[in-house]
Design an enzyme around this catalytic site. Structure first.
Site, PDB file in Angstrom:
ATOM      1  NE  ARG A 103      55.902  32.175  48.905  1.00 20.40           N
ATOM      2  CZ  ARG A 103      55.561  30.931  49.218  1.00 20.40           C
ATOM      3  NH1 ARG A 103      54.297  30.637  49.381  1.00 20.40           N
ATOM      4  NH2 ARG A 103      56.475  29.994  49.361  1.00 20.40           N
ATOM      5  CG  ASP A 104      47.029  36.894  46.097  1.00 18.00           C
ATOM      6  OD1 ASP A 104      47.038  38.013  46.670  1.00 18.00           O
ATOM      7  OD2 ASP A 104      46.169  36.564  45.278  1.00 18.00           O
ATOM      8  CB  VAL A 128      44.229  40.506  37.277  1.00 12.95           C
ATOM      9  CG1 VAL A 128      45.243  40.607  36.150  1.00 12.95           C
ATOM     10  CG2 VAL A 128      44.693  41.313  38.489  1.00 12.95           C
ATOM     11  CG  HIS A 171      44.267  34.812  38.116  1.00 11.07           C
ATOM     12  ND1 HIS A 171      43.567  35.713  37.319  1.00 11.07           N
ATOM     13  CD2 HIS A 171      43.869  35.046  39.391  1.00 11.07           C
ATOM     14  CE1 HIS A 171      42.796  36.453  38.095  1.00 11.07           C
ATOM     15  NE2 HIS A 171      42.955  36.061  39.350  1.00 11.07           N
TER      16      HIS A 171
END
Length: 115
Positions: A30-31, A97, A101
């Site tokens: 989960r973010d 980042v 992703h």
């Protein structure tokens, strides 16, 4: 690419995360700053900095990320209503980042165009 990114540390369990998927190739969690009721990140365990760094031999890995995200959407029963999958590339693309992703966003109506 450095293996010292935030996501590499999560993969190595040096930083806690709410993990919702793991297999040999992909980790889903989960973010911490969700942009939708469901906001899960799917990251490859292999370090690849940006979409531009993906090589032909990484095609299966990227496919595994997509398959993990779609399976999660179906399992959590929001796939029927719809969802969004996003991959950002570098600063102007919104990448913060530098470990590729996939964002899976769902649980609400998405708007277009995004920000």
């Amino acid at each position: 690419m450095s293996d010292d990114t935030l996501f590499a540390k999560i993969i190595r369990r040096e930083i806690p995360a709410e993990i919702v998927h793991e297999d040999e190739h992909v980790l889903g969690f989960r973010d911490i700053d969700p942009k939708a009721p469901v906001h899960v990140l799917f990251v490859p365990k292999k370090a690849v900095a940006t979409l531009d760094d993906i090589q032909p031999e990484d095609a299966e890995l990227v496919g595994r990320m997509v398959l993990a995200a779609t399976a999660y959407a179906r399992a959590q029963e929001f796939a029927r209503d719809g969802y969004r999958v996003v991959m950002n590339c570098r600063e102007h693309g919104g990448q913060s980042v530098y470990h590729i992703h996939l964002h899976l966003l769902g649980g609400r109506q998405m708007t277009w165009p995004p920000g």
